[in-house]
Design a protein around this motif. Structure first.
Motif, PDB file in Angstrom:
ATOM      1  N   ASP A 247      32.344  76.020  53.989  1.00 18.15           N
ATOM      2  CA  ASP A 247      31.622  77.468  54.199  1.00 18.15           C
ATOM      3  C   ASP A 247      31.269  77.400  55.834  1.00 18.15           C
ATOM      4  OD1 ASP A 247      30.181  79.630  53.956  1.00 18.15           O
ATOM      5  OD2 ASP A 247      28.394  78.414  53.792  1.00 18.15           O
ATOM      6  N   ASP A 249      28.573  79.515  57.680  1.00 17.68           N
ATOM      7  CA  ASP A 249      27.294  79.888  58.263  1.00 17.68           C
ATOM      8  C   ASP A 249      26.362  78.502  57.304  1.00 17.68           C
ATOM      9  OD1 ASP A 249      27.637  81.890  59.814  1.00 17.68           O
ATOM     10  OD2 ASP A 249      28.129  82.961  58.099  1.00 17.68           O
ATOM     11  N   GLY A 250      25.626  77.913  58.172  1.00 18.58           N
ATOM     12  CA  GLY A 250      24.424  77.096  57.629  1.00 18.58           C
ATOM     13  C   GLY A 250      25.544  75.713  57.458  1.00 18.58           C
ATOM     14  N   GLU A 255      22.851  79.129  60.673  1.00 14.22           N
ATOM     15  CA  GLU A 255      22.970  80.019  59.931  1.00 14.22           C
ATOM     16  C   GLU A 255      21.769  81.153  60.660  1.00 14.22           C
ATOM     17  OE1 GLU A 255      23.323  81.039  55.898  1.00 14.22           O
ATOM     18  OE2 GLU A 255      22.796  82.716  56.743  1.00 14.22           O
ATOM     19  N   ASP A 376      26.588  75.309  51.528  1.00 13.29           N
ATOM     20  CA  ASP A 376      25.141  75.297  51.596  1.00 13.29           C
ATOM     21  C   ASP A 376      24.629  76.295  50.699  1.00 13.29           C
ATOM     22  OD1 ASP A 376      26.093  77.700  53.014  1.00 13.29           O
ATOM     23  OD2 ASP A 376      23.865  77.247  54.066  1.00 13.29           O
ATOM     24  N   ASP A 380      29.000  78.941  46.947  1.00 13.26           N
ATOM     25  CA  ASP A 380      29.969  77.919  47.337  1.00 13.26           C
ATOM     26  C   ASP A 380      30.706  77.051  46.600  1.00 13.26           C
ATOM     27  OD1 ASP A 380      29.702  79.242  49.939  1.00 13.26           O
ATOM     28  OD2 ASP A 380      28.156  77.710  50.522  1.00 13.26           O
TER      29      ASP A 380
END
Ligand SMILES: [Mg+2]
Ligand SMILES: [Zn+2]
Length: 411
Positions: A247, A249-250, A255, A376, A380
């Protein structure tokens, strides 16, 4: 092209022309010839110059390899394009062009098919590498049409997509009309750049396969090691690939609520090392991200592209690269006044749907049941399950070294 004078590797070989340098027992040029033969190429012209007689002595007319080899002797070096200009009477259909000091293993047929499908005048094999900042870079549009070349040295402030010209081409004989006769010329800076201005169609064929020049002693040692570990065969798109999906973002960058400002991208600690580990392994590094910022009209597709360039630049300047980024621009719930209706749909790609994994799998011959997802958010993990991945791992948002620890546990 086997005429170049080996300078940097001269510590390895003094009186052997570069293309005859043995890598794990087989000369580089012979490896290229064997690769071409594997894909049905029967006719090879070797342009020779410096120490060229040794190349002739080694390969002869090619009959030992059951192919036809002829030679073009350059008495005065004419640069990376000049020799081709003198071959214009012999080259009357599309041809492959290899430089004789590059170690490679790739599915040539796949590149030829791409070249034909796009009706391309020149197709350049490109890939991300771990030193983009000192490489010639290529800019493309969304259809992989090459729009410009960014030649080194680069300005420190350059924001780039990590797409490097690997030095493998399929060229139409039309291109030869651009090469001046008996005059030194460089394929990229004198011919290809001009050809774009003159309306020729150049395409970038992006592949994660193994193509490396062995131009320095350090790179040479690395190449030998990679061959002995069969990395080249593992990475050929002839065989099924494995990926670590991540993934965005984060996990990779901090994020922040719906990132849409390029100045707010920051890599999380440990991410560079994590991605470098993936790059050195036999896994591809692929980002799979939901970006409802498009549907919400918080940023345009062009701005999202720039955000991804910035991400690639931050990684690339530190020697790490991502093989591909897949994003879903959609969002199912309408009702915001500023939204873009065309993206407000229920799609097959927004995680937890598995569409982006399927696209990646189709494009790169990835075996999903030997691949992993690191995210995260429960979405996901569910996406990874829906795609049939081997395993999906949940890490804490914006957590230092979380990606690194997870990658170490996989590799
Ligand atoms: Mg996330
Ligand atoms: Zn979507």
């Amino acid at each position: 092209m086997a005429g170049g004078k080996g300078t940097r590797v001269s510590e390895i070989s003094v009186d052997i022309p570069k293309p005859l340098i043995k890598v794990e027992g087989i000369p580089v040029l012979e490896r290229q010839i064997l690769l071409a033969k594997k894909y049905g190429i029967r006719e090879i012209i070797i342009c020779i110059g410096y120490l060229g007689q040794k190349i002739k002595d080694y390969f002869g007319d090619g009959s030992d390899w059951d192919i036809m080899i002829s030679y073009h002797q350059e008495d005065v070096p004419l640069g990376s394009a000049g020799a081709l200009g003198n071959l214009r009477n012999q080259l009357n259909e599309d041809f492959l062009l290899f430089y004789g000091d590059i170690i490679m293993e790739f599915n040539i047929q796949r590149m030829i098919d791409y070249h034909k499908r796009e009706n391309s005048d020149s197709t350049l094999l490109v890939h991300p590498n771990d030193h983009p900042f000192d490489s010639d870079l290529i800019e493309t549009n969304h259809e992989n049409h090459i729009t410009s070349f960014l030649l080194k040295p680069h300005n420190d402030a350059l924001i780039y997509k990590n797409l490097v010209n690997a030095g493998v081409y399929i060229l139409s004989p039309k291109m030869l009309s651009l090469i001046p006769e008996n005059q030194k010329s460089d394929l990229v800076s004198d011919i290809l750049i001009r050809s774009i201005e003159e309306g020729f169609h150049l395409f970038a064929y992006n592949t994660p396969e193994y193509i490396k020049d062995m131009g320095t002693p350090i790179r040479f040692t690395q190449v030998c090691e990679d061959i002995s570990q069969k990395k080249l065969t593992f990475m050929s798109l002839d065989s099924p690939q494995k990926a670590i999906f991540m993934d965005r973002d984060g996990v990779i960058n901090e994020e922040v609520d719906l990132l849409h400002d390029i100045n707010k991208i920051e890599l999380i600690d440990g991410v560079v090392e994590a991605i470098k580990l993936i790059n050195k392994s036999n896994f591809m590094a692929i980002v799979i991200t939901n970006q409802p910022v498009i549907a919400r009209n918080l940023c345009s597709l062009e701005e999202l592209d720039d955000i991804h360039k910035k991400l690639e630049t931050l990684l690339g300047n530190q020697g790490a690269f991502i093989n591909a980024i897949y994003f879903c621009p959609h969002h199912p719930d309408g009702g915001f006044p500023e939204e873009r209706k065309e993206y407000k749909i229920k799609c097959e790609c927004r995680k937890p749907a598995p569409g982006m994994f399927f696209s990646a799998s189709n494009e790169w011959n990835i075996k999903l049941d030997e691949s992993y997802m690191i995210g995260d958010h429960q979405r996901d993990i569910n996406a990874g399950k829906n795609a049939g991945l081997k395993e999906s791992f949940l890490i804490e948002t914006n957590s230092k070294n979380a990606l690194l620890d997870q990658v170490k546990s996989i590799i």
